[in-house]
Design a protein around this motif. Structure first.
Motif, PDB file in Angstrom:
ATOM      1  N   ILE A   1       0.875  -1.176   0.000  1.00 35.59           N
ATOM      2  CA  ILE A   1       0.000   0.000   0.000  1.00 35.59           C
ATOM      3  C   ILE A   1       0.907   1.219   0.000  1.00 35.59           C
ATOM      4  O   ILE A   1       1.825   1.327   0.821  1.00 35.59           O
ATOM      5  CB  ILE A   1      -0.998  -0.025   1.172  1.00 35.59           C
ATOM      6  CG1 ILE A   1      -1.999   1.119   1.069  1.00 35.59           C
ATOM      7  CG2 ILE A   1      -0.324  -0.004   2.521  1.00 35.59           C
ATOM      8  CD1 ILE A   1      -3.375   0.787   1.543  1.00 35.59           C
TER       9      ILE A   1
ATOM     10  N   ILE B   1       1.185   5.064   0.262  1.00 33.34           N
ATOM     11  CA  ILE B   1       0.587   6.337   0.659  1.00 33.34           C
ATOM     12  C   ILE B   1       1.675   7.358   1.001  1.00 33.34           C
ATOM     13  O   ILE B   1       1.717   8.460   0.468  1.00 33.34           O
ATOM     14  CB  ILE B   1      -0.334   6.154   1.895  1.00 33.34           C
ATOM     15  CG1 ILE B   1      -1.413   5.107   1.617  1.00 33.34           C
ATOM     16  CG2 ILE B   1      -0.965   7.491   2.302  1.00 33.34           C
ATOM     17  CD1 ILE B   1      -2.239   4.708   2.827  1.00 33.34           C
ATOM     18  N   THR B   2       2.584   6.975   1.904  1.00 35.39           N
ATOM     19  CA  THR B   2       3.531   7.915   2.508  1.00 35.39           C
ATOM     20  C   THR B   2       4.550   8.455   1.510  1.00 35.39           C
ATOM     21  O   THR B   2       5.093   7.700   0.698  1.00 35.39           O
ATOM     22  CB  THR B   2       4.261   7.221   3.682  1.00 35.39           C
ATOM     23  OG1 THR B   2       3.290   6.651   4.547  1.00 35.39           O
ATOM     24  CG2 THR B   2       5.124   8.197   4.457  1.00 35.39           C
TER      25      THR B   2
ATOM     26  N   GLY C   1       3.705  12.556   5.484  1.00 39.88           N
ATOM     27  CA  GLY C   1       3.674  11.392   6.377  1.00 39.88           C
ATOM     28  C   GLY C   1       2.322  11.328   7.051  1.00 39.88           C
ATOM     29  O   GLY C   1       1.328  10.907   6.448  1.00 39.88           O
ATOM     30  N   SER C   2       2.259  11.826   8.301  1.00 31.74           N
ATOM     31  CA  SER C   2       0.956  11.867   8.999  1.00 31.74           C
ATOM     32  C   SER C   2      -0.035  12.701   8.201  1.00 31.74           C
ATOM     33  O   SER C   2      -1.227  12.412   8.175  1.00 31.74           O
ATOM     34  CB  SER C   2       1.141  12.473  10.391  1.00 31.74           C
ATOM     35  OG  SER C   2       2.032  11.676  11.140  1.00 31.74           O
TER      36      SER C   2
ATOM     37  N   TRP D   1       9.138   4.376   2.511  1.00 26.75           N
ATOM     38  CA  TRP D   1       8.730   3.473   3.601  1.00 26.75           C
ATOM     39  C   TRP D   1       7.561   2.582   3.190  1.00 26.75           C
ATOM     40  O   TRP D   1       6.594   2.419   3.932  1.00 26.75           O
ATOM     41  CB  TRP D   1       8.398   4.269   4.874  1.00 26.75           C
ATOM     42  CG  TRP D   1       9.654   4.714   5.553  1.00 26.75           C
ATOM     43  CD1 TRP D   1      10.269   5.928   5.405  1.00 26.75           C
ATOM     44  CD2 TRP D   1      10.479   3.935   6.428  1.00 26.75           C
ATOM     45  NE1 TRP D   1      11.425   5.957   6.152  1.00 26.75           N
ATOM     46  CE2 TRP D   1      11.570   4.753   6.786  1.00 26.75           C
ATOM     47  CE3 TRP D   1      10.403   2.638   6.950  1.00 26.75           C
ATOM     48  CZ2 TRP D   1      12.594   4.309   7.639  1.00 26.75           C
ATOM     49  CZ3 TRP D   1      11.408   2.198   7.800  1.00 26.75           C
ATOM     50  CH2 TRP D   1      12.485   3.028   8.134  1.00 26.75           C
ATOM     51  N   ILE D   2       7.678   2.027   1.982  1.00 23.05           N
ATOM     52  CA  ILE D   2       6.617   1.137   1.508  1.00 23.05           C
ATOM     53  C   ILE D   2       7.004  -0.309   1.824  1.00 23.05           C
ATOM     54  O   ILE D   2       8.009  -0.827   1.334  1.00 23.05           O
ATOM     55  CB  ILE D   2       6.377   1.329  -0.013  1.00 23.05           C
ATOM     56  CG1 ILE D   2       6.055   2.815  -0.311  1.00 23.05           C
ATOM     57  CG2 ILE D   2       5.273   0.397  -0.497  1.00 23.05           C
ATOM     58  CD1 ILE D   2       4.919   3.407   0.514  1.00 23.05           C
ATOM     59  N   THR D   3       6.164  -0.934   2.649  1.00 18.62           N
ATOM     60  CA  THR D   3       6.427  -2.311   3.070  1.00 18.62           C
ATOM     61  C   THR D   3       6.248  -3.249   1.881  1.00 18.62           C
ATOM     62  O   THR D   3       5.208  -3.211   1.220  1.00 18.62           O
ATOM     63  CB  THR D   3       5.452  -2.713   4.202  1.00 18.62           C
ATOM     64  OG1 THR D   3       5.575  -1.763   5.253  1.00 18.62           O
ATOM     65  CG2 THR D   3       5.749  -4.109   4.724  1.00 18.62           C
TER      66      THR D   3
ATOM     67  N   GLU E   1      11.501  -2.503   3.387  1.00 21.49           N
ATOM     68  CA  GLU E   1      10.825  -1.198   3.342  1.00 21.49           C
ATOM     69  C   GLU E   1      11.578  -0.384   2.308  1.00 21.49           C
ATOM     70  O   GLU E   1      12.818  -0.359   2.348  1.00 21.49           O
ATOM     71  CB  GLU E   1      10.933  -0.472   4.690  1.00 21.49           C
ATOM     72  CG  GLU E   1      10.404  -1.234   5.872  1.00 21.49           C
ATOM     73  CD  GLU E   1       8.898  -1.374   5.855  1.00 21.49           C
ATOM     74  OE1 GLU E   1       8.240  -0.587   5.143  1.00 21.49           O
ATOM     75  OE2 GLU E   1       8.394  -2.274   6.531  1.00 21.49           O
TER      76      GLU E   1
ATOM     77  N   MET F   1       8.243  -0.712  16.020  1.00 19.92           N
ATOM     78  CA  MET F   1       7.634  -0.062  14.846  1.00 19.92           C
ATOM     79  C   MET F   1       6.146   0.264  15.009  1.00 19.92           C
ATOM     80  O   MET F   1       5.630   1.192  14.402  1.00 19.92           O
ATOM     81  CB  MET F   1       7.819  -1.004  13.646  1.00 19.92           C
ATOM     82  CG  MET F   1       7.417  -0.444  12.315  1.00 19.92           C
ATOM     83  SD  MET F   1       5.642  -0.391  11.995  1.00 19.92           S
ATOM     84  CE  MET F   1       5.340  -1.923  11.200  1.00 19.92           C
TER      85      MET F   1
ATOM     86  N   GLY G   1       1.297   2.673   9.866  1.00 19.10           N
ATOM     87  CA  GLY G   1      -0.156   2.477   9.826  1.00 19.10           C
ATOM     88  C   GLY G   1      -0.927   3.516  10.619  1.00 19.10           C
ATOM     89  O   GLY G   1      -2.032   3.255  11.086  1.00 19.10           O
TER      90      GLY G   1
ATOM     91  N   THR H   1       0.401   6.901  13.265  1.00 15.77           N
ATOM     92  CA  THR H   1       1.149   6.940  14.535  1.00 15.77           C
ATOM     93  C   THR H   1       0.164   6.973  15.711  1.00 15.77           C
ATOM     94  O   THR H   1      -1.008   7.315  15.547  1.00 15.77           O
ATOM     95  CB  THR H   1       2.055   8.181  14.633  1.00 15.77           C
ATOM     96  OG1 THR H   1       1.220   9.342  14.731  1.00 15.77           O
ATOM     97  CG2 THR H   1       2.979   8.313  13.429  1.00 15.77           C
TER      98      THR H   1
ATOM     99  N   GLN I   1      -0.027   9.046  17.970  1.00 23.45           N
ATOM    100  CA  GLN I   1      -0.519  10.413  18.186  1.00 23.45           C
ATOM    101  C   GLN I   1      -1.667  10.719  17.217  1.00 23.45           C
ATOM    102  O   GLN I   1      -2.710  11.235  17.610  1.00 23.45           O
ATOM    103  CB  GLN I   1       0.619  11.438  17.982  1.00 23.45           C
ATOM    104  CG  GLN I   1       1.702  11.419  19.045  1.00 23.45           C
ATOM    105  CD  GLN I   1       2.586  10.177  18.969  1.00 23.45           C
ATOM    106  OE1 GLN I   1       2.937   9.728  17.893  1.00 23.45           O
ATOM    107  NE2 GLN I   1       2.942   9.625  20.124  1.00 23.45           N
TER     108      GLN I   1
ATOM    109  N   GLN J   1      -5.623  19.651  11.394  1.00 26.04           N
ATOM    110  CA  GLN J   1      -4.371  19.849  12.119  1.00 26.04           C
ATOM    111  C   GLN J   1      -3.523  20.987  11.541  1.00 26.04           C
ATOM    112  O   GLN J   1      -2.498  21.335  12.100  1.00 26.04           O
ATOM    113  CB  GLN J   1      -3.560  18.545  12.107  1.00 26.04           C
ATOM    114  CG  GLN J   1      -4.307  17.374  12.735  1.00 26.04           C
ATOM    115  CD  GLN J   1      -4.523  17.539  14.230  1.00 26.04           C
ATOM    116  OE1 GLN J   1      -3.574  17.709  14.984  1.00 26.04           O
ATOM    117  NE2 GLN J   1      -5.775  17.522  14.661  1.00 26.04           N
TER     118      GLN J   1
END
Ligand code: FAD
Length: 407
Positions: free
Chosen positions: A122, A124-125, A130-131, A155-157, A210, A365, A370, A372, A374, A391
């Motif tokens: 997947i 996205i980042t 990021g967030s 950072w794609i798994t 990753e 991790m 997926g 954070t 926060q 935000q």
């Protein structure tokens, strides 16, 4: 302990436990050391029917529930974190999104690949998104019956090993008007223009690559756009909702690692002697064990509840609130439990000859990937208050327009 599991669910759990003990555990240290994706484990998982369990029978799967997937993931995670992540990704995450919103062609494609053991990626980042995922700049431009995708993700798994990719991008029509954020399926080696351009150097989970992916004029047929009924305008929220199952899966991996570490600590406490008695006789350690078990049980119950839940009426996914809370709690407590379990071993816990240090690196991790801990708290608070909680300093002020692809 009776957690209300059916006979069928208990039998599946037993089968997963045996697989984890006999196939995954003996390979775990080697996978970490060699940093190689374990194709032998993938093959064994697929043959044992642990990949694509949640795919409906009409598409060749077993139609198993998220709870059943969770039971398997927990058992695998006790033995080998990378193995358990493969089970997550071949049963939840991108697969859930495609099964929920894909057209027939997409569903058949995803089902076929995961049943063969492919772990969909997947995407996205991005380095600057990021967030704040909606700040992504990867774009998909409509050209006749195709979309042309350009951009970069990191950072794609599964980068470099996954075949199926669910790529999120800003969508533009032929008049270069922006429509919103959409998801697109691409298959590595079939759709040209998708390259891994860097492998991340990770702290743990080292057998699961990753990486950075670069899309250079990656062309996919228009039929590969994954379109929820709300269309592109609200599509991102719907597509991410379907991704919720992944949070339950990731939380379960963390909980399973913690359960495995705790099993090691209990055994060691009964056999290691100091001051002429097993260290389990010291109340300082007994209370640590009790706290670890209490936190573990709470995590497990939250994850089972989230896995059993359904979101808004008619939804096929776990409830977003329960999934977010379960992931926050399970990931944070797992880090503490594994850290405490390592403490039971004294210097030996710090050695690479025992699995505890690997588990401590692996489990770290899960408060990051997926969503954070926060950002998930913001989601929970937003639903509690019934408010949207933008935000950015400017609330919902529109983001500056993207540079045109033709410029
Ligand atoms: C092992 C691993 C695997 C991953 N796999 C994937 C994958 O397969 N696909 C994919 O697309 N991405 C993946 N990611 C990326 C992951 O989703 C992001 O790392 C995550 O969303 C956070 O983004 P960031 O790293 O840019 O941190 P940032 O967004 O820069 O955040 C930095 C810090 O600020 C905090 N923060 C940010 N915004 C807020 C806010 N509004 N309120 C409070 N705190 C805030 C964060 O919680 C964090 O602590 C993976 C990451 C890891 C580590």
């Amino acid at each position: 302990m009776d957690l209300g599991l059916s006979k069928d669910e208990l039998a599946l759990q037993q089968r997963a436990r045996a697989f984890a003990r006999e196939v995954a555990r003996p390979r775990a240290a080697e996978i970490d050391r060699d940093e190689q994706y374990p194709w032998d484990i993938v093959k064994a998982l697929a043959e044992a029917g642990f990949c694509g369990m949640t795919v409906p029978p009409a598409l060749g799967g077993q139609g198993r529930s998220f709870l059943e997937a969770v039971l398997v993931i927990e058992e695998m995670a006790k033995a080998c974190t990378v193995t358990s992540r493969i089970v997550v990704e071949t049963n939840m995450g991108a697969l859930s999104t495609v099964l929920a919103y894909g057209n027939d062609e997409q569903k058949k494609l995803a089902a076929r690949l995961v049943l063969e053991g492919d772990k969909p990626a997947i995407c996205i980042t991005e380095p600057e998104a990021g967030s704040d995922a909606t700040a992504m700049t990867t774009r998909a431009d409509r050209r006749g019956d195709r979309y042309v995708i350009n951009g970069k993700k990191h950072w794609i798994t599964g980068a470099g090993v996954s075949r199926l990719h669910l790529i999120f991008a800003r969508v533009f029509d032929e008049q270069r008007k922006e429509l919103g954020i959409g998801g697109f399926l691409a298959v590595r080696d079939e759709h040209k223009g998708l390259r891994m351009t860097r492998r991340e150097q990770t702290m743990g989970l080292r057998g699961m690559p990753e990486g950075e992916l670069t899309f250079e004029n990656l062309e996919v047929p228009a039929s590969m756009a994954v379109l929820p009924p709300s269309g592109f305008r609200r599509g991102f929220a719907d597509l991410m909702n379907a991704y919720n199952s992944q949070r339950v899966g990731a939380g379960t991996v963390a909980m399973g690692v913690a359960a495995g570490a705790l099993e090691h600590a209990v055994e060691w406490a009964k056999t290691r002697e100091q001051f002429g008695r097993p260290i389990a006789e010291f109340q300082g350690l007994q209370w640590m064990l009790a706290d670890m078990q209490t936190q573990l049980t709470a995590s497990r119950l939250m994850l089972y509840q989230a896995a059993r839940s359904r979101g808004p009426v008619g939804s096929a996914f776990p409830d977003p609130m329960l999934a977010a809370q379960a992931k926050i709690f399970a990931s944070e407590t797992a880090i503490r439990i594994v850290n405490d379990a390592l403490q039971f071993f004294g210097a030996r816990g710090y050695s690479r000859e025992l699995p505890l240090e690997r588990m401590a690196r692996d489990v770290r991790m899960f408060t990051i990937g997926g969503g954070t801990a926060q950002v998930l708290r913001t989601l929970v608070a937003s639903k509690m208050l019934g408010w949207k909680l933008p935000q950015t300093r400017d609330g919902y002020a529109p983001k500056p327009p993207l540079r045109d692809a033709a410029e």
